[in-house]
Design an enzyme around this catalytic site. Structure first.
Site, PDB file in Angstrom:
ATOM      1  N   ASP A  22       0.834  -1.207   0.000  1.00  0.00           N
ATOM      2  CA  ASP A  22       0.000   0.000   0.000  1.00  0.00           C
ATOM      3  C   ASP A  22       0.871   1.262   0.000  1.00  0.00           C
ATOM      4  O   ASP A  22       1.961   1.273   0.570  1.00  0.00           O
ATOM      5  CB  ASP A  22      -0.914  -0.009   1.236  1.00  0.00           C
ATOM      6  CG  ASP A  22      -2.075   0.958   1.078  1.00  0.00           C
ATOM      7  OD1 ASP A  22      -2.341   1.414  -0.049  1.00  0.00           O
ATOM      8  OD2 ASP A  22      -2.716   1.267   2.099  1.00  0.00           O
ATOM      9  N   ASN A  70     -10.615  -3.111  -6.098  1.00  0.00           N
ATOM     10  CA  ASN A  70      -9.802  -2.120  -6.836  1.00  0.00           C
ATOM     11  C   ASN A  70     -10.380  -1.732  -8.201  1.00  0.00           C
ATOM     12  O   ASN A  70      -9.958  -0.739  -8.803  1.00  0.00           O
ATOM     13  CB  ASN A  70      -8.355  -2.615  -7.014  1.00  0.00           C
ATOM     14  CG  ASN A  70      -7.525  -2.547  -5.751  1.00  0.00           C
ATOM     15  OD1 ASN A  70      -6.596  -3.321  -5.555  1.00  0.00           O
ATOM     16  ND2 ASN A  70      -7.848  -1.611  -4.855  1.00  0.00           N
ATOM     17  N   ARG A 189      -5.041  -2.332   8.939  1.00  0.00           N
ATOM     18  CA  ARG A 189      -6.124  -3.285   8.659  1.00  0.00           C
ATOM     19  C   ARG A 189      -5.638  -4.285   7.619  1.00  0.00           C
ATOM     20  O   ARG A 189      -4.605  -4.076   6.976  1.00  0.00           O
ATOM     21  CB  ARG A 189      -7.372  -2.550   8.162  1.00  0.00           C
ATOM     22  CG  ARG A 189      -7.135  -1.593   7.028  1.00  0.00           C
ATOM     23  CD  ARG A 189      -8.439  -0.954   6.551  1.00  0.00           C
ATOM     24  NE  ARG A 189      -8.159   0.077   5.585  1.00  0.00           N
ATOM     25  CZ  ARG A 189      -8.079   1.397   5.850  1.00  0.00           C
ATOM     26  NH1 ARG A 189      -8.300   1.839   7.071  1.00  0.00           N
ATOM     27  NH2 ARG A 189      -7.799   2.249   4.898  1.00  0.00           N
ATOM     28  N   SER A 191      -7.807  -5.519   5.090  1.00  0.00           N
ATOM     29  CA  SER A 191      -8.461  -5.234   3.804  1.00  0.00           C
ATOM     30  C   SER A 191      -8.787  -6.480   2.962  1.00  0.00           C
ATOM     31  O   SER A 191      -8.422  -6.551   1.784  1.00  0.00           O
ATOM     32  CB  SER A 191      -7.585  -4.277   2.982  1.00  0.00           C
ATOM     33  OG  SER A 191      -7.408  -3.066   3.667  1.00  0.00           O
ATOM     34  N   GLU A 202       1.543 -13.421  12.177  1.00  0.00           N
ATOM     35  CA  GLU A 202       1.973 -12.202  12.863  1.00  0.00           C
ATOM     36  C   GLU A 202       1.766 -11.045  11.885  1.00  0.00           C
ATOM     37  O   GLU A 202       2.062 -11.169  10.688  1.00  0.00           O
ATOM     38  CB  GLU A 202       3.465 -12.290  13.231  1.00  0.00           C
ATOM     39  CG  GLU A 202       3.789 -13.363  14.237  1.00  0.00           C
ATOM     40  CD  GLU A 202       3.158 -13.098  15.608  1.00  0.00           C
ATOM     41  OE1 GLU A 202       3.054 -11.921  16.006  1.00  0.00           O
ATOM     42  OE2 GLU A 202       2.760 -14.085  16.264  1.00  0.00           O
TER      43      GLU A 202
HETATM   44  C1  FPP Z   1      -1.920   0.148  -3.262  1.00  0.00           C
HETATM   45  O1  FPP Z   1      -1.459   1.466  -3.287  1.00  0.00           O
HETATM   46  C2  FPP Z   1      -1.478  -0.549  -4.440  1.00  0.00           C
HETATM   47  C3  FPP Z   1      -2.289  -1.179  -5.319  1.00  0.00           C
HETATM   48  C4  FPP Z   1      -3.745  -1.270  -5.185  1.00  0.00           C
HETATM   49  C5  FPP Z   1      -1.739  -1.793  -6.497  1.00  0.00           C
HETATM   50  C6  FPP Z   1      -0.442  -2.487  -6.245  1.00  0.00           C
HETATM   51  C7  FPP Z   1       0.064  -2.871  -7.538  1.00  0.00           C
HETATM   52  C8  FPP Z   1       1.330  -2.899  -7.885  1.00  0.00           C
HETATM   53  C9  FPP Z   1       2.490  -2.606  -7.026  1.00  0.00           C
HETATM   54  C10 FPP Z   1       1.598  -3.308  -9.252  1.00  0.00           C
HETATM   55  C11 FPP Z   1       1.358  -4.788  -9.324  1.00  0.00           C
HETATM   56  C12 FPP Z   1       2.029  -5.319 -10.427  1.00  0.00           C
HETATM   57  C13 FPP Z   1       2.790  -6.395 -10.340  1.00  0.00           C
HETATM   58  C14 FPP Z   1       3.567  -6.756 -11.522  1.00  0.00           C
HETATM   59  C15 FPP Z   1       2.869  -7.238  -9.138  1.00  0.00           C
HETATM   60  P1  FPP Z   1      -2.545   2.612  -3.374  1.00  0.00           P
HETATM   61  O2  FPP Z   1      -2.704   2.942  -4.815  1.00  0.00           O
HETATM   62  O3  FPP Z   1      -3.794   2.211  -2.687  1.00  0.00           O
HETATM   63  O4  FPP Z   1      -1.810   3.756  -2.620  1.00  0.00           O
HETATM   64  P2  FPP Z   1      -2.474   4.882  -1.720  1.00  0.00           P
HETATM   65  O5  FPP Z   1      -3.047   4.197  -0.511  1.00  0.00           O
HETATM   66  O6  FPP Z   1      -1.331   5.765  -1.386  1.00  0.00           O
HETATM   67  O7  FPP Z   1      -3.507   5.571  -2.554  1.00  0.00           O
END
Ligand code: FPP
Length: 235
Positions: A22, A70, A189, A191, A202
């Site tokens: 996150d 998402n 959390r 989620s 843990e």
């Molecule tokens: C949460 O940060 C991140 C996600 C919902 C997406 C995570 C995805 C990647 C790192 C790319 C995945 C790709 C591969 C190849 C594994 P957020 O966008 O919710 O951040 P924020 O809480 O700051 O808004």
């Protein structure tokens, strides 16, 4: 995933670490950039952590890449994440021999178009004889996984089930239970992540935003894990 460095004590065996990645959006915002920029750097962090998990000798590592919730994000952001995923899948296929782990995609693949789904299934098939697992949760939700498992068991004609039956019906059937779940980005959390599997995990929370989370941060989380006493309900 190659060299194996012992990292566990008898009291706290560490076989499986799971990550809630996150903070990509906030990381980008701090730099005056669009959220997609954060995801691009999120993938860089993901790669470095996967490599480190390999060096640490973990049996399984799980990454929450995209949840069933998402899809509510703006289409531009969803498309950017899917594009990053496609690039990663293509790279995995190209460098299959360099990656020593088995790829497993957790989640409902039926929402993806035929091409992406076929690619995911092909990678799962090509790596299925490897023992160490890299789970990527994509269109994953813990509640949905539990309901899917129930329906799988009902479809088999089961009228009563054991915990072992239930474990075997989950997307994570091939992995040991997570010992440690790490969430970056400051929220406290889980989620909808690994709801059944997290029973005795843990939990480790850090304010570090995912793109800034590197191998040294994982080592710190593991040090903290090693200090905890796991009793599994005993004394
Ligand atoms: C949460 O940060 C991140 C996600 C919902 C997406 C995570 C995805 C990647 C790192 C790319 C995945 C790709 C591969 C190849 C594994 P957020 O966008 O919710 O951040 P924020 O809480 O700051 O808004």
């Amino acid at each position: 995933m190659s060299e194996k460095t012992p990292l566990t004590s008898e009291a706290t065996p560490l076989r499986h670490v799971a990550f809630i990645m996150d903070g990509n959006g906030r990381w980008a915002k701090k730099r005056g950039m669009p959220r997609e920029y954060g995801h691009t750097f999120g993938v860089k962090a993901f790669r470095a952590i996967v490599e480190h998990c390999g060096k640490l000798g973990l049996e399984a590592a799980t990454f929450y890449a995209f949840s069933t919730e998402n899809w509510k994000r703006p289409p531009r952001e969803v498309n950017a994440i899917m594009k990053l995923m496609d690039t990663y899948l293509a790279e995995c296929e190209k460098k299959l021999d360099q990656y020593a782990f088995r790829l497993v995609f957790l989640g409902d693949k039926s929402v993806f178009d035929e091409k992406r789904r076929a690619k995911m299934e092909r990678l799962e098939e090509l790596t299925k004889d490897r023992s160490r697992i890299l789970n990527i949760a994509l269109n994953y939700g813990g509640r949905s996984e539990i309901v899917t498992a129930c329906n799988r068991l009902l479809a088999k004609g089961k009228e009563s089930v054991t915990e072992a039956d239930f474990n075997a019906a989950l997307y994570t059937a091939e992995s040991p239970e997570p010992d440690l779940i790490i969430r970056t980005g400051g929220d406290l959390r889980i989620s909808n992540f690994l709801l059944w599997q997290a029973a005795y995990a843990e939990l480790y929370f850090t304010d570090t935003l995912w793109p800034d989370f590197g191998p040294a941060d994982l080592d710190i989380a593991i040090d903290e894990f090693n200090k905890r006493k796991r009793r599994f309900g005993g004394v």
